[in-house]
Design an enzyme around this catalytic site. Structure first.
Site, PDB file in Angstrom:
ATOM      1  N   CYS A 210      90.817 -48.249 -13.816  1.00 29.04           N
ATOM      2  CA  CYS A 210      89.973 -48.245 -12.629  1.00 29.04           C
ATOM      3  C   CYS A 210      90.290 -49.459 -11.771  1.00 29.04           C
ATOM      4  O   CYS A 210      90.099 -49.448 -10.564  1.00 29.04           O
ATOM      5  CB  CYS A 210      88.509 -48.248 -13.027  1.00 29.04           C
ATOM      6  SG  CYS A 210      88.129 -49.537 -14.211  1.00 29.04           S
TER       7      CYS A 210
ATOM      8  N   GLU B  17      79.612 -46.431 -13.342  1.00 29.71           N
ATOM      9  CA  GLU B  17      80.792 -47.243 -12.994  1.00 29.71           C
ATOM     10  C   GLU B  17      81.882 -46.263 -12.605  1.00 29.71           C
ATOM     11  O   GLU B  17      82.286 -45.431 -13.417  1.00 29.71           O
ATOM     12  CB  GLU B  17      81.242 -48.084 -14.200  1.00 29.71           C
ATOM     13  CG  GLU B  17      80.169 -49.007 -14.763  1.00 29.71           C
ATOM     14  CD  GLU B  17      79.793 -50.146 -13.836  1.00 29.71           C
ATOM     15  OE1 GLU B  17      80.487 -50.344 -12.818  1.00 29.71           O
ATOM     16  OE2 GLU B  17      78.796 -50.830 -14.114  1.00 29.71           O
TER      17      GLU B  17
END
Ligand code: NAP
Ligand code: MG
Length: 521
Positions: free
Chosen positions: A320, A286
């Site tokens: 993020c 990720e």
């Protein structure tokens, strides 16, 4: 430490109980009283001390040494992997119900220790109290979510079609073996504990290597797993540098799979490096984001401004999922920027354990140096509407102002580079298709936001935007604030390797391989 439980989610945190503040404040005092301890590695159920240590200073106040951590070496990695390998047959061989019970206990211990862990996390990485409480409770919820997934699906043991009544055909999922988790600094609870807990409940054994900026939260997770009854060797914690400990884990032939969360560059290196082994091995990576918000002429601009402000500057822009790009229709741009500016001017930056400060410090020196460098570039090439300066008066830490930039030329590299800082660039558009093309023209595809009251526009946006996590008209966060079970969370394109997300239907299965079993009478 308290036994009193609060059910915390990012949405319920909007108006928290005064008692929650009191318990958090008490935990901050306790965390400070505990500064300076020497924290071990945890290998095969035993604490271990290395030859070299590194100190963890708080970005909130650089005079505060929170603890000393072990600088793990290659031998520690070898021992941790060997312990995990030895523990695998017994742990994977247990009935899944026992693993689920142990991991639910671990989740409950995390919830029991919510305040102490959150207070330490605020000091460790500069999260404000509500963000820290959210991260810790999300960790517990991610583990619970995956325990539920195993239970609901009978540990993914299903009947297949049968060729005749003599055939008994099943599909089962089985764990891989030793699973490595390498976690980032920004969600030190959820992104270390979530993948570790998931790997464990699926029957794998784990070696966790947390970010060097956040070893303390990972140590508290280690204690929760240990105290919940995860057996010796099934969960191991090794601190040290990514280049040494991380790389040694990637290169180890007995490691069967990995979950990495962090930057694009390191993630791509990990995927490539990990595939050098003798066999293909699953790598869940990720990675970063460069998340856009499009604001149509038909948007509610109050909602849009609030949603963008929260997502651009929450956790100092170091999510993020942070909103770092805004495309706003030219007819409403001035009004939007005015509203965004009003909200941003009201943000207090300072010690994030203080209730009045919504923004804390940047995580570390390199982020602080990046901020100064990018701010200088943005002052030169764009119009800095607000911020663009470090805030030395905010404290003896890495404090920087939330920054809004207008009129940055479209070909400027900072439209595509993930700065990972409290900086948002804004531009106008005339044509929605043009805004969409620009929004999609990046390597990343993690989250995205849209504001419009027009249903056709909303459907058009959902049909065309390239990202894994979409939000429409969300004032609590234009691009941020996913919660397990409510939103799935995973990236497309350069933001994620698997196309499957956490906190939804397809996550825990990635920690297992499928086997069909055909038995003929
Ligand atoms: P990072 O610098 O990429 O580091 C992540 C982890 O990788 C750390 O534990 C690091 O250890 C380790 N590492 C570094 N080099 C390595 C190597 N050669 N081999 C193995 N491991 C290595 O990321 P970060 O700065 O901690 O976190 C910020 C990034 O994470 C941003 O890009 C953000 O977008 C991304 N992120 C993505 C998601 C998502 O769900 N997609 C969620 C959160 C964050 P050291 O700390 O010791 O260097
Ligand atoms: Mg980093």
């Amino acid at each position: 430490m308290t036994k009193e439980r609060f059910k915390v989610t990012y949405s319920t945190l909007a108006s928290p109980d005064p008692k929650l503040h009191q318990l958090y404040d008490e935990a901050v005092a306790q965390a400070k009283a505990d500064f300076g301890k020497n924290y071990p590695l945890f290998i095969n159920g035993k604490e271990r001390f290395a030859e070299k240590t590194f100190e963890k200073r708080s970005p909130v106040n650089l005079d505060w040494v929170m603890g000393h951590f072990q600088y793990g070496a290659e031998q520690d990695v070898k021992d941790a992997v060997a312990a995990a390998k030895d523990a695998f047959p017994a742990w994977s061989g247990r009935p899944w119900q026992e693993r689920v019970a142990i991991m639910r206990k671990a989740a409950d211990l995390i919830s029991d220790r919510l305040f102490y862990m959150s207070a330490n996390m605020s000091l460790e990485i500069g999260k404000n109290r509500l963000e820290a409480l959210g991260d810790v409770e999300e960790t517990a919820d991610l583990i619970r979510y995956n325990c539920d997934a195993i239970e609901k699906n009978n540990n993914f043991n299903f009947t297949l079609l049968a060729e005749s009544d003599r055939h008994h055909n099943r599909s089962v999922l089985k764990p891989y073996g030793v699973w490595v988790v390498i976690s980032p600094f920004n969600f030190p609870g959820a992104l270390a504990g979530g993948p570790s807990g998931t790997a464990l409940v699926a029957g794998n054994t784990v070696v966790l290597k947390p970010a060097t900026d956040t070893p303390l939260t990972a140590w508290f997770l280690t204690e929760c797993f240990r105290d919940a009854g995860v057996p010796d060797g099934a969960f191991n914690y090794v601190t040290g540098s990514g280049r040494v400990v991380g790389q040694a884990l990637l290169d180890h032939p007995d490691v069967a799979g990995i979950t990495f969360t962090g930057s694009y560059d390191v993630g791509m290196h990990i995927i490539r490096s990990f595939s050098q082994g003798k066999q293909p091995r699953p790598a869940i990576a990720e990675m970063g984001g460069k998340n856009p918000t499009i604001i149509s002429a038909k948007a509610d601009l109050d909602k849009a401004a609030l949603g963008v402000m929260r997502s651009a500057f929450g956790l100092q822009g170091q999510k993020c999922s942070a909103c770092s790009r805004v495309y706003v229709h030219k007819d409403v741009k001035d009004e939007f920027i005015g509203k965004l500016l009003d909200l941003t001017q009201k943000i207090n930056v300072g010690d994030p354990t203080d209730k009045d400060n919504w923004m804390g410090p940047l995580a570390n020196k390199s982020a602080y140096e990046d901020y100064k460098k990018f701010a200088a570039e943005l002052h030169e090439n764009g119009n800095v509407v607000y911020g663009g300066e470090v805030l030395e008066e905010a404290g003896n830490g890495y404090y920087a102002a939330p920054t809004i930039v207008d009129n940055l030329p479209h070909d400027h590299h900072l439209w595509k580079h993930e700065m990972f800082l409290p900086i948002v660039t804004v531009t106008d558009f005339e044509d929605l298709d043009d805004a969409m093309a620009k929004a999609n023209d990046v390597e990343y595809g993690l989250t995205a936001g849209f504001f419009s009251k027009d249903d056709d526009e909303v459907q058009w946006w959902l049909d065309n935007i390239q990202a894994g996590v979409l939000y429409v008209n969300r004032e609590s966060g234009a691009t941020t604030g996913a919660w397990p079970g409510y939103q799935s969370f995973g990236g497309w394109k350069g933001s994620g390797s698997t196309g499957k997300a956490a906190g939804s239907f397809y996550y825990v299965q990635q920690y297992m391989h499928e086997q069909s079993q055909t038995i003929v009478d």
